[in-house]
Design a protein around this motif. Structure first.
Motif, PDB file in Angstrom:
ATOM      1  N   LYS A 222      37.755 -68.401-103.922  1.00 15.00           N
ATOM      2  CA  LYS A 222      38.294 -69.383-102.965  1.00 15.00           C
ATOM      3  C   LYS A 222      39.810 -69.425-103.023  1.00 15.00           C
ATOM      4  CE  LYS A 222      38.612 -74.216-101.765  1.00 15.00           C
ATOM      5  NZ  LYS A 222      38.780 -73.896-100.347  1.00 15.00           N
ATOM      6  N   ASN A 223      40.365 -69.387-104.224  1.00 17.55           N
ATOM      7  CA  ASN A 223      41.821 -69.420-104.359  1.00 17.55           C
ATOM      8  C   ASN A 223      42.461 -68.217-103.681  1.00 17.55           C
ATOM      9  OD1 ASN A 223      41.739 -71.829-105.776  1.00 17.55           O
ATOM     10  ND2 ASN A 223      41.731 -70.842-107.785  1.00 17.55           N
ATOM     11  N   SER A 224      41.798 -67.070-103.801  1.00 19.80           N
ATOM     12  CA  SER A 224      42.322 -65.858-103.171  1.00 19.80           C
ATOM     13  C   SER A 224      42.285 -65.989-101.646  1.00 19.80           C
ATOM     14  CB  SER A 224      41.498 -64.638-103.611  1.00 19.80           C
ATOM     15  OG  SER A 224      41.922 -63.478-102.941  1.00 19.80           O
ATOM     16  N   ILE A 225      41.141 -66.463-101.104  1.00 21.92           N
ATOM     17  CA  ILE A 225      41.031 -66.642 -99.652  1.00 21.92           C
ATOM     18  C   ILE A 225      42.050 -67.666 -99.168  1.00 21.92           C
ATOM     19  CG2 ILE A 225      39.530 -67.539 -97.833  1.00 21.92           C
ATOM     20  CD1 ILE A 225      37.159 -66.346 -99.371  1.00 21.92           C
ATOM     21  N   ASP A 226      42.159 -68.787 -99.877  1.00 18.81           N
ATOM     22  CA  ASP A 226      43.080 -69.835 -99.468  1.00 18.81           C
ATOM     23  C   ASP A 226      44.536 -69.367 -99.503  1.00 18.81           C
ATOM     24  OD1 ASP A 226      40.920 -71.429 -99.117  1.00 18.81           O
ATOM     25  OD2 ASP A 226      41.247 -72.698-100.870  1.00 18.81           O
ATOM     26  N   ALA A 227      44.866 -68.518-100.498  1.00 17.85           N
ATOM     27  CA  ALA A 227      46.231 -68.000-100.593  1.00 17.85           C
ATOM     28  C   ALA A 227      46.556 -67.118 -99.391  1.00 17.85           C
ATOM     29  CB  ALA A 227      46.412 -67.225-101.892  1.00 17.85           C
ATOM     30  N   HIS A 228      45.595 -66.282 -99.002  1.00 19.72           N
ATOM     31  CA  HIS A 228      45.794 -65.419 -97.832  1.00 19.72           C
ATOM     32  C   HIS A 228      45.927 -66.268 -96.557  1.00 19.72           C
ATOM     33  CE1 HIS A 228      44.485 -62.130-100.494  1.00 19.72           C
ATOM     34  NE2 HIS A 228      45.064 -61.325 -99.613  1.00 19.72           N
ATOM     35  N   ILE A 229      45.061 -67.295 -96.439  1.00 15.33           N
ATOM     36  CA  ILE A 229      45.135 -68.162 -95.260  1.00 15.33           C
ATOM     37  C   ILE A 229      46.480 -68.877 -95.203  1.00 15.33           C
ATOM     38  CG2 ILE A 229      44.201 -70.298 -94.268  1.00 15.33           C
ATOM     39  CD1 ILE A 229      41.429 -69.358 -95.050  1.00 15.33           C
ATOM     40  N   HIS A 230      46.940 -69.381 -96.340  1.00 12.38           N
ATOM     41  CA  HIS A 230      48.226 -70.080 -96.394  1.00 12.38           C
ATOM     42  C   HIS A 230      49.357 -69.144 -95.963  1.00 12.38           C
ATOM     43  CE1 HIS A 230      51.165 -73.045 -97.754  1.00 12.38           C
ATOM     44  NE2 HIS A 230      51.813 -72.060 -98.350  1.00 12.38           N
ATOM     45  N   ASN A 231      49.303 -67.895 -96.421  1.00 16.90           N
ATOM     46  CA  ASN A 231      50.324 -66.919 -96.059  1.00 16.90           C
ATOM     47  C   ASN A 231      50.316 -66.638 -94.560  1.00 16.90           C
ATOM     48  OD1 ASN A 231      52.343 -64.862 -96.532  1.00 16.90           O
ATOM     49  ND2 ASN A 231      50.714 -63.340 -96.342  1.00 16.90           N
ATOM     50  N   LEU A 232      49.102 -66.478 -93.990  1.00 10.44           N
ATOM     51  CA  LEU A 232      49.002 -66.217 -92.556  1.00 10.44           C
ATOM     52  C   LEU A 232      49.454 -67.427 -91.734  1.00 10.44           C
ATOM     53  CD1 LEU A 232      45.593 -64.281 -92.400  1.00 10.44           C
ATOM     54  CD2 LEU A 232      47.873 -63.356 -91.944  1.00 10.44           C
ATOM     55  N   GLU A 233      49.111 -68.632 -92.203  1.00  8.08           N
ATOM     56  CA  GLU A 233      49.556 -69.834 -91.501  1.00  8.08           C
ATOM     57  C   GLU A 233      51.087 -69.894 -91.470  1.00  8.08           C
ATOM     58  OE1 GLU A 233      47.856 -71.994 -89.857  1.00  8.08           O
ATOM     59  OE2 GLU A 233      45.847 -72.248 -90.725  1.00  8.08           O
ATOM     60  N   ALA A 234      51.713 -69.533 -92.586  1.00 10.64           N
ATOM     61  CA  ALA A 234      53.183 -69.547 -92.645  1.00 10.64           C
ATOM     62  C   ALA A 234      53.765 -68.521 -91.682  1.00 10.64           C
ATOM     63  CB  ALA A 234      53.646 -69.263 -94.072  1.00 10.64           C
ATOM     64  N   GLN A 235      53.134 -67.343 -91.606  1.00 10.00           N
ATOM     65  CA  GLN A 235      53.607 -66.315 -90.669  1.00 10.00           C
ATOM     66  C   GLN A 235      53.419 -66.766 -89.222  1.00 10.00           C
ATOM     67  OE1 GLN A 235      52.486 -62.144 -91.555  1.00 10.00           O
ATOM     68  NE2 GLN A 235      51.662 -62.904 -93.495  1.00 10.00           N
ATOM     69  N   LEU A 236      52.318 -67.480 -88.968  1.00  7.89           N
ATOM     70  CA  LEU A 236      52.063 -67.951 -87.610  1.00  7.89           C
ATOM     71  C   LEU A 236      53.162 -68.896 -87.133  1.00  7.89           C
ATOM     72  CD1 LEU A 236      48.226 -68.602 -87.202  1.00  7.89           C
ATOM     73  CD2 LEU A 236      49.731 -67.552 -85.530  1.00  7.89           C
ATOM     74  N   GLN A 237      53.625 -69.749 -88.011  1.00  4.79           N
ATOM     75  CA  GLN A 237      54.661 -70.709 -87.621  1.00  4.79           C
ATOM     76  C   GLN A 237      55.979 -70.013 -87.294  1.00  4.79           C
ATOM     77  OE1 GLN A 237      55.073 -74.236 -90.045  1.00  4.79           O
ATOM     78  NE2 GLN A 237      52.923 -74.221 -90.626  1.00  4.79           N
ATOM     79  N   LYS A 238      56.140 -68.770 -87.807  1.00  5.95           N
ATOM     80  CA  LYS A 238      57.373 -68.020 -87.558  1.00  5.95           C
ATOM     81  C   LYS A 238      57.180 -66.934 -86.507  1.00  5.95           C
ATOM     82  CE  LYS A 238      58.867 -68.673 -92.372  1.00  5.95           C
ATOM     83  NZ  LYS A 238      59.203 -67.975 -93.640  1.00  5.95           N
ATOM     84  N   ALA A 239      55.951 -66.839 -85.939  1.00  3.70           N
ATOM     85  CA  ALA A 239      55.675 -65.782 -84.964  1.00  3.70           C
ATOM     86  C   ALA A 239      56.614 -65.906 -83.771  1.00  3.70           C
ATOM     87  CB  ALA A 239      54.220 -65.850 -84.505  1.00  3.70           C
ATOM     88  N   THR A 240      57.127 -64.758 -83.328  1.00  2.19           N
ATOM     89  CA  THR A 240      58.111 -64.757 -82.240  1.00  2.19           C
ATOM     90  C   THR A 240      57.522 -64.301 -80.904  1.00  2.19           C
ATOM     91  OG1 THR A 240      58.781 -62.507 -82.899  1.00  2.19           O
ATOM     92  CG2 THR A 240      60.030 -64.368 -83.825  1.00  2.19           C
ATOM     93  N   SER A 241      56.253 -63.883 -80.910  1.00  2.00           N
ATOM     94  CA  SER A 241      55.634 -63.440 -79.657  1.00  2.00           C
ATOM     95  C   SER A 241      54.175 -63.853 -79.635  1.00  2.00           C
ATOM     96  CB  SER A 241      55.733 -61.918 -79.512  1.00  2.00           C
ATOM     97  OG  SER A 241      54.906 -61.263 -80.470  1.00  2.00           O
ATOM     98  N   THR A 242      53.626 -63.920 -78.432  1.00  3.41           N
ATOM     99  CA  THR A 242      52.223 -64.286 -78.277  1.00  3.41           C
ATOM    100  C   THR A 242      51.315 -63.246 -78.913  1.00  3.41           C
ATOM    101  OG1 THR A 242      52.726 -65.425 -76.207  1.00  3.41           O
ATOM    102  CG2 THR A 242      50.424 -64.831 -76.599  1.00  3.41           C
ATOM    103  N   ASP A 243      51.656 -61.965 -78.751  1.00  4.09           N
ATOM    104  CA  ASP A 243      50.826 -60.893 -79.319  1.00  4.09           C
ATOM    105  C   ASP A 243      50.795 -60.971 -80.840  1.00  4.09           C
ATOM    106  OD1 ASP A 243      50.220 -59.929 -76.831  1.00  4.09           O
ATOM    107  OD2 ASP A 243      51.777 -58.383 -76.835  1.00  4.09           O
ATOM    108  N   GLN A 244      51.933 -61.234 -81.446  1.00  6.66           N
ATOM    109  CA  GLN A 244      51.987 -61.353 -82.907  1.00  6.66           C
ATOM    110  C   GLN A 244      51.157 -62.546 -83.376  1.00  6.66           C
ATOM    111  OE1 GLN A 244      55.876 -62.209 -84.506  1.00  6.66           O
ATOM    112  NE2 GLN A 244      55.274 -61.744 -86.623  1.00  6.66           N
TER     113      GLN A 244
END
Length: 490
Positions: A222-244
């Motif tokens: 669970k910690n591994s999955i949650d860490a990956h999700i947290h990382n992706l959520e952080a990237q989403l907030q910085k996404a610069t395009s709809t495709d990304q």
């Protein structure tokens, strides 16, 4: 499959002897002659045919009985399920009771061991009436367990089954094994009773150790999955395009699917607790709305917490009034919502819409549910110079229920209920236009969490939904947030 299947057959020749044989590739080798009368089959030592070993996890203590009796024109063999946990199957059909035909295949549980019923005498003649041949000694013959060894056999079999269940990824069954062992203990008595209790205590220690090991393993996953999700959520907030953003959101969907599978494991549900009270309450609300997800976006949780803090400070008089002098009106709205088969927590939506006041908006919306004249009339309310039923708590709530139901049908079920909640404030047309303009995938257009993450929703909607959820969470447990709970006041 039918719960009960009656298999028609002609009676076998008088004096015929039936046999139960394990399949050729089975790790448990059984040749059993069925005597006249009742033959009981299961894992418990007091059965006539005992099935044990690592592959017998689907077999109940007393699983099935076979009746061998003489009838007018021959012998009849009838099989009867003994209310087993995993069922009895004859030739692939689940049965409660059936007449056995020659060469019938009996399976104990949908994925359990198979026995072949035959009338021809098997070639191997070294038979034993209670053969119990675990995989570890396959091919050998053993004698039935003596009465003095019943408890020792019970305990050793229980420990072995617990270990094997863990090896097979079925650690959640270990408590079931304990319960079954205790059930057997309660049906026996004698001088060895205290020894049995001591053995069961030892088995409990073993089971607890295995459970702790599995909880630790699942926590790591669970910690591994949650860490990956947290990382992706952080990237989403910085996404610069709809495709990304779209690509990152799809990766999140995959990870959440893995997390949802992990949550289904019994040992996980027993051992894991999220310590974040607000996140737990959000998930509990979503579950009741049919919108549950593995991971609530951290940004959404933070906005809910922000509005809770606002209700505890700047908007505290509003919440205090809602839980005090307006408590009766909220209670009346909850009652109507329940009668209309909608979540009673929606009674806190008017707190955000109108602050439960009598005011009228610039668009002409009025009443606790802030209905415009056109919408109110379309929902059956009277709005005229002399009468305005939008201010009637019961009638306006019933009208709001009709409107909410229309939105839910329009946007769909599941997480789209959250979209319906958003559309109540902004209007369905405005929400649809914003979504269709941003997201091309029609399936994702109905997924609230996807739309929230890729910022496809209007800003007003992105703020409105967490604010409503914050009001609901406080309303469910006012005392936790320092407010008076009207339900505990005499």
């Amino acid at each position: 499959m039918a719960d009960e299947v009656q298999v028609a057959t002609e009676a076998v020749a008088s004096g015929a002897k039936g046999w139960l044989l394990s399949q050729a590739d089975s790790p448990v080798h059984i040749r059993f002659a069925i005597p006249p009368g009742t033959t009981q089959i299961g894992r418990a030592p007091d059965n006539e045919l005992v099935i044990q070993g690592p592959n017998a996890t689907t077999v109940s203590l007393h699983h099935v009985a076979i009746e061998h009796r003489a009838i007018e024109d021959g012998d009849e063999f009838r099989i009867r399920d003994l209310e087993s946990t995993n069922g009895t199957f004859v030739n692939g059909e689940r049965v409660t009771e059936a007449v056995l035909e020659p060469n019938s295949c009996i399976r104990l549980g949908a994925q359990g061991p198979e026995l072949l019923f035959v009338l021809d005498e098997p070639e191997a003649m070294a038979l034993n009436q209670t053969q119990v041949i675990p995989e570890s000694i396959a091919g050998a013959e053993i004698t039935p367990p003596a009465a003095s060894n019943t408890y020792e056999n019970l305990l050793s079999a229980g420990v072995e089954r617990a270990r094997q269940a863990r090896a097979d990824g079925l650690a959640g069954q270990t408590m079931t094994i304990m319960r079954e062992a205790l059930d057997l203990a309660l049906h026996h008595s004698g001088r060895r009773f205290w020894r049995l209790l001591g053995g069961l205590a030892g088995l409990f220690v073993v089971v607890s150790g295995l459970a702790a090991w599995d909880i630790a393993r699942l926590s790591r996953e669970k910690n591994s999955i949650d860490a990956h999700i947290h990382n992706l959520e952080a990237q989403l907030q910085k996404a610069t395009s709809t495709d990304q953003a779209d690509q990152l959101a799809k990766q999140l969907d995959t990870l959440e699917g893995a997390g949802e599978q992990l949550e289904k494991e019994l040992i996980y549900r027993i051992g894991y607790r999220n310590r974040d009270f607000v996140t737990n309450e959000i998930r509990r609300l979503l579950e009741e709305f049919g919108a549950e997800v593995y991971s609530v976006p951290p940004e959404f949780s933070e906005r809910v917490k922000h509005y809770i803090e606002q209700y505890e400070s700047a908007d505290k008089p509003l919440m205090t009034r809602a839980l005090g002098q307006e408590a009766g009106r909220i209670s009346a709205m909850e009652h109507v919502l329940t009668e209309e088969h909608l979540p009673p927590d929606l009674a806190y939506l008017p707190l955000v819409e109108s602050a439960l006041g009598p005011g009228q908006s610039a668009a002409g919306a009025a009443g606790p549910w802030q209905l415009t004249p056109a919408t109110a009339k379309a929902l059956g309310l009277e709005v005229s110079d002399g009468v305005d039923e939008r201010n009637n708590v019961v009638k306006s709530t019933r009208a709001a229920c009709r409107y909410l139901r229309e939105l839910i049908v329009d946007f769909g079920t599941g997480s789209s209920v959250m979209l319906a909640l958003a559309a109540y404030n902004g209007g369905p047309t405005k929400v649809k236009q914003a979504v269709e303009k941003t997201v091309r995938d029609p399936l994702q257009q109905r997924n609230f969490w996807y739309l929230y993450r890729v910022r496809a929703l209007p800003d007003e909607t992105r703020e409105y939904v967490p604010k409503v959820i914050a009001a609901m969470i406080i309303g469910r447990d006012p005392s936790h947030f320092g407010f008076r709970d009207p339900r505990t006041v005499g």
